[in-house]
Design an enzyme around this catalytic site. Structure first.
Site, mmCIF file in Angstrom:
data_model
loop_
_atom_site.group_PDB
_atom_site.id
_atom_site.type_symbol
_atom_site.label_atom_id
_atom_site.label_comp_id
_atom_site.label_asym_id
_atom_site.label_seq_id
_atom_site.Cartn_x
_atom_site.Cartn_y
_atom_site.Cartn_z
ATOM 1 C CG ASP A 179 -1.663 -1.219 1.603
ATOM 2 O OD1 ASP A 179 -1.155 -2.267 1.593
ATOM 3 O OD2 ASP A 179 -2.962 -1.133 1.606
ATOM 4 C CB THR A 180 3.809 2.029 2.071
ATOM 5 O OG1 THR A 180 3.237 1.944 3.304
ATOM 6 C CG2 THR A 180 4.877 3.281 2.319
#
Length: 244
Positions: A179-180
């Site tokens: 996600d990051t």
């Protein structure tokens, strides 16, 4: 079409209710939709529950991955989806109000990614104090170490498929950092990312100990920073091996 992607690892007893909530909610809204369950390395009866859900709901499709990997599950689900908008929910966090808000935000053609933030003004994070502290520290590391603009990267998101697919394909990390990496790449490329506050309550214990995730995530962040730096120096946004 809206595609809902839900990673599932050892979600016996929780998966059926979560999927039922999504299907019922989107049917009520009159949306054309699909639900993709990315089962990854479960050792309980989650695969059997998934098979039953595929038989019960025509909108539900399952993906089976051999090893537990949340990031790989998200990526595989996104790439298997067909919707113009792709939303990821966790089995223990289904928020149809967020989906409604995201659809409204996408009426602005410049917006390509909507992040459901646990730290934005107006958000309510009802998780344990330990998990809230870890989230705040992690987010601060990203803001000051990577220049992240949004306040949160983990959790539910809605994405404009056409815009985000190239970034999904070149993401190099799975597990807790997918996600990051995706959001960082999107922001650095000038993609319009907005966030909306969400209300988060723990419905079950975490599937992995947060204390075991901390060192793993820190190592991955160091590796991610080095990867992004090498790409910037080399001028190649597609450098590096992807996660699959």
């Amino acid at each position: 079409m809206i595609s809902v992607v839900m990673p599932a690892h050892n979600e016996e007893g929780y998966l059926e209710q979560a999927v039922g909530t999504v299907v019922a909610g989107l049917r009520e809204r009159g949306q054309e939709f699909e639900v993709i369950i990315a089962e990854n390395g479960s050792s309980d009866r989650t695969p059997e529950e998934l098979g039953s859900l595929e038989s019960t709901y025509e909108e539900v499709t399952g993906i089976r991955l051999p090893a537990p990997d949340y990031g790989r599950a998200l990526r595989s689900g996104f790439l298997a989806s067909r919707g113009d908008i792709v939303v990821n929910f966790d089995v223990d966090f289904v928020d149809l109000r967020f989906l409604d808000e995201a659809v409204e935000r996408f009426k602005d053609s410049e917006v390509a990614l909507v992040v459901g933030s646990k730290r934005a003004p107006g958000a309510l994070d009802r998780r344990s104090p330990g998990r809230r502290v870890v989230t705040n520290v992690f987010s601060s590391l990203l803001r000051y170490g990577f220049g992240l603009q949004v306040s949160d990267t983990h959790g539910i998101k809605a994405m404009r498929r056409q815009t985000l697919e190239p970034f999904v394909r070149i993401c190099s990390f799975g597990e807790d950092v997918f996600d990051t990496e995706l959001i960082l790449r999107a922001e650095r490329a000038g993609v319009r990312v907005v966030e909306v506050p969400v209300d988060v309550t723990e419905l079950r214990p975490p599937r992995t100990s947060i204390w075991s995730r901390i060192p793993r995530s820190l190592v991955r962040l160091v590796q991610l920073r080095a990867r992004l730096w090498r790409e910037r120096i080399g001028g190649d946004g597609k450098a590096g091996k992807t996660i699959g």
